[in-house]
Each structure stands twice: as C-alpha cells, then as structure tokens.
Design an enzyme around this catalytic site. Structure first.
Site, PDB file in Angstrom:
ATOM      1  N   LYS A 327       0.820  -1.219   0.000  1.00  0.00           N
ATOM      2  CA  LYS A 327       0.000   0.000   0.000  1.00  0.00           C
ATOM      3  C   LYS A 327       0.854   1.270   0.000  1.00  0.00           C
ATOM      4  O   LYS A 327       2.041   1.250   0.311  1.00  0.00           O
ATOM      5  CB  LYS A 327      -0.965  -0.023   1.178  1.00  0.00           C
ATOM      6  CG  LYS A 327      -2.068  -1.060   0.982  1.00  0.00           C
ATOM      7  CD  LYS A 327      -3.181  -0.944   1.997  1.00  0.00           C
ATOM      8  CE  LYS A 327      -4.321  -1.914   1.677  1.00  0.00           C
ATOM      9  NZ  LYS A 327      -5.407  -1.857   2.657  1.00  0.00           N
ATOM     10  N   ARG A 361      -3.254 -10.644   5.161  1.00  0.00           N
ATOM     11  CA  ARG A 361      -3.742 -10.583   3.779  1.00  0.00           C
ATOM     12  C   ARG A 361      -2.645 -10.004   2.899  1.00  0.00           C
ATOM     13  O   ARG A 361      -2.210  -8.864   3.112  1.00  0.00           O
ATOM     14  CB  ARG A 361      -5.002  -9.719   3.711  1.00  0.00           C
ATOM     15  CG  ARG A 361      -5.664  -9.667   2.332  1.00  0.00           C
ATOM     16  CD  ARG A 361      -6.907  -8.789   2.362  1.00  0.00           C
ATOM     17  NE  ARG A 361      -7.625  -8.825   1.095  1.00  0.00           N
ATOM     18  CZ  ARG A 361      -7.371  -8.030   0.060  1.00  0.00           C
ATOM     19  NH1 ARG A 361      -6.392  -7.134   0.142  1.00  0.00           N
ATOM     20  NH2 ARG A 361      -8.086  -8.122  -1.062  1.00  0.00           N
TER      21      ARG A 361
END
Length: 387
Positions: A327, A361
């Site tokens: 991210k 995840r």
C-alpha cells in the site's frame, strides 16, 4: 556472575519454568510481567477519582488531569497503568462502583484476553483489471492456476474479489461484478478447492456474496463494515466467517482529507457498535474477524497509530486481520513504486502479527510464509540457544 535482560513475556515464563518454579507460580508471576497502558476517554470525573484511589491501593496508577480532585469538569480522559494481575483485581473493585465504573469494568475485561489463534496467510486474487497492484490480477484459467499456486505456497485463505477498492476506484454494477467472479466460484466448487483452503469473497454486494457462499466459499470480507445487514444474514445462513473492516467514506472519497479526533478510540467504538449489530442478528463474535482498514480513509499517520495500537482491538474477542500489502503508506515512508514495496509490506505485517494479528492478507504468499516462519522461530527460541 552473568546478567541479561529478559525481553518478552514468553522468555520470562521459560526462565521461570527452567528454575523449576511450580506451574501455579509461573502463572501467577506471568500476570505480573506485562504492564498494560489503557487510555480511557470520557470518564465521569467522580469515577476517575475512585478509579485512581482503587488503582493506587493495588500498586497500579491512573494518570488524570490536574484539578480532577475538585471535579472542575464533568468528564475527563485518563490513562490506566497496571499489570494483568493488578487489572484483574481492579476490575473486581470497579464492578461494584458508581459513576460509570461498572460499565468500565465490563469493557476492561477484554484486555485480559490471552487466547491467540495460529497465524494464517490470506492470499489475494483480483478478478478485475483495475486493482492497484497488477500482480494480483488474474482472469480465466490463469486465476485457477494462481489459486493452486497460492495454496501450495502456504495460503490457508484465498480472498477473491471482482471490484477494485483502491482510492478513487469506480463502482461497477452487481451484474458486472458477478460476471467477473462467477467463473472462479464455479471452478472452486467443481474442483472442491474449498476442501484445501478457506475461500473468502471480497464483496459487499449481496447477490455476489450469496453466489460465492453457495459455491463453497466460507468467509465474507466486507470492507463496508456490515453497513448492509443482508451480508450479516447471509453469513449466518451459510455458517460463514465474517471479516468486518473499518472504512471512513467510500473508495471514491476515503482518501480526501481523512480526519479523526482519536483514530484508535473511534475505530474501537465503531467495532463495538458493529459487533453488537452482528450478534443481534445471530452472528457470534467467534466467527468475526476485525480489520482496521489500513489505507481506507486514513492518513499515513493514522495508519502508523493503528499499527502501534493494534493489540488494543484484541479486547473484542475476535481475530485481527492485517492488510497493508504494497500500500501507498510504504511509499510515503520510503519512495517506492507498487512493485518494489514487498520489504515494507513484510515489516508492517510482522509488526502487526507481533501486536496480535492472526490473518495476514497479502499478494506475496511464499515470501510471507518464509518471513513468518523465521519470525516465529525467533520468538520461540530459548535464550542463548545457538544457530
């Protein structure tokens, strides 16, 4: 004479066991090893005074604003500092006190939870062409091959999504989303892949979620945090697990100046409210996983604060999921394109696991499996043991 400092609580317990301390004594002393720092917002001032005196009587303490003794203001914030042993006794005292302390005692019990599930890797597969990381996009036969590969690499959970939730992404119709994930659902069902891994549907569209659950999927990954109660009902009907994520705004608006007074406190309150909603509809919290939503309506500073305080959310009695794979917060710390953010991803995820996360995840399953194996080996190695 040789001296060394013991780091983790587990290391201290091992030393006690090595000293042949009675098992009951190990348990009692272990309760005194970890100091908890618990921020309490909006506490009635008389209650703060009572809590401080009770804490002091046990050897703990409560930091309060100056002048609190005169009750100048109706409510204050306070910082409780106590070991697990002290907190256990303080809860018993507070449970019989007025001014909101009875309710506080109930909330504080959550911080004594010690159970932790084994860490599991959740591999990501996007059945669309606009997710932020190209390496997670797979369609047709390639999708099935990638699922097989992730399971072989160590993924215990496979998260399948048909719509991008990156900042600024555009929504698609339910029909289009279903069309994207339908072939994967059918392949999972036909090949009985759900017997080899837990399949999660990353969607907040009831029609899509129901189709996936009917195909053998066993988890709903809802980034809207149970905004649509039909998703809760579907999880109840199919006996599925439910991942409840926090997001401020929508994917289209979430990164436009996100703001919080206290990001940890506000997300904690959000989880409390949504968990009550889930339980009221028959979904027990034992089947619920919480996700603070790194990057979903948060600034880099919000993300870092949540990672530092991640262990706080264990008090709700649910598993915690961390999903910061590649991210943009990594790019804000050290400039790097999406393809070069694996090292930063591993650093974030290992810290989150240290702070209570049990589902990771990620896009890079094999690399995470190796990193977690090494991390767990270091955490378990006896003090002073050679390589």
């Amino acid at each position: 004479m040789k001296l060394y400092r013991l780091g983790t609580t587990r290391e201290r317990e091992r030393v006690l066991e090595g000293l042949d301390v009675d098992p009951g004594g190990v348990r009692i002393m272990a309760e005194k090893m970890e100091t908890l720092w618990i921020m309490i917002r909006d506490l009635r001032t008389p209650g703060a005074n009572i809590l401080k005196q009770d804490a002091l009587s046990l050897g703990a303490d409560v930091a309060v604003p100056s002048g609190v003794i005169t009750c100048k203001t109706e409510r204050v914030d306070a910082l409780l500092i106590a070991t697990r042993s002290q907190l256990r006794r303080l809860i018993r005292k507070a449970a019989g006190q007025p001014f909101g302390l009875k309710k506080l005692a109930k909330e504080l019990r959550g911080f004594l939870r010690e159970e932790k599930a084994p860490v599991r890797i959740m591999g990501v597969l996007n059945a669309n062409e606009d997710s932020f990381y190209a390496g997670s996009r797979f369609l047709g036969e390639a999708a099935l091959e990638r699922i097989e590969a992730m399971i072989e690499e160590g993924a215990a959970i496979v998260d399948v999504g048909g719509v991008s939730s990156r900042p600024g992404s555009e929504p698609v119709s339910a029909a289009e989303e279903l069309e994207r994930v339908k072939p994967i659902c059918e392949a999972v069902k036909a090949s009985r892949l759900y017997e080899r891994a837990l399949f999660s549907i990353d969607s907040y569209t009831p029609e899509v979620v129901e189709y996936a659950l009917h195909s053998g999927f066993g988890m709903v990954n809802d980034i809207t945090g149970a905004s649509d109660e039909r998703l809760i009902d579907l999880a109840v009907e199919y006996g599925a697990a439910y991942c409840l994520m926090h997001m401020q705004g929508t994917p289209q608006t979430m990164q436009k100046n996100p703001h919080y007074g206290d990001v940890t406190a506000e997300i904690d309150a959000f989880f409390s409210e949504r968990l009550e909603r889930c339980e009221a509809r028959g979904l027990p919290r034992e089947r619920i996983t919480l996700d603070v939503g790194i990057g979903f309506g948060k600034s880099p500073e919000h993300n870092l604060t949540l990672l530092r305080n991640h262990r706080n959310f264990l008090r709700h009695g649910c598993e915690l999921l961390i999903g910061a794979s590649r991210k943009s917060m990594i790019d804000r710390i050290v400039s790097a394109p999406t393809e070069a953010r694996l090292p930063g991803t591993l650093a974030i995820h290992l810290k989150a696991v240290e702070n209570g996360a049990t589902i990771v995840r990620c896009h890079d399953v094999a690399e995470h499996r190796q990193a977690l194996a090494v991390w767990e080996a270091m955490a378990q190695a006896p003090e002073g043991e050679g390589a």
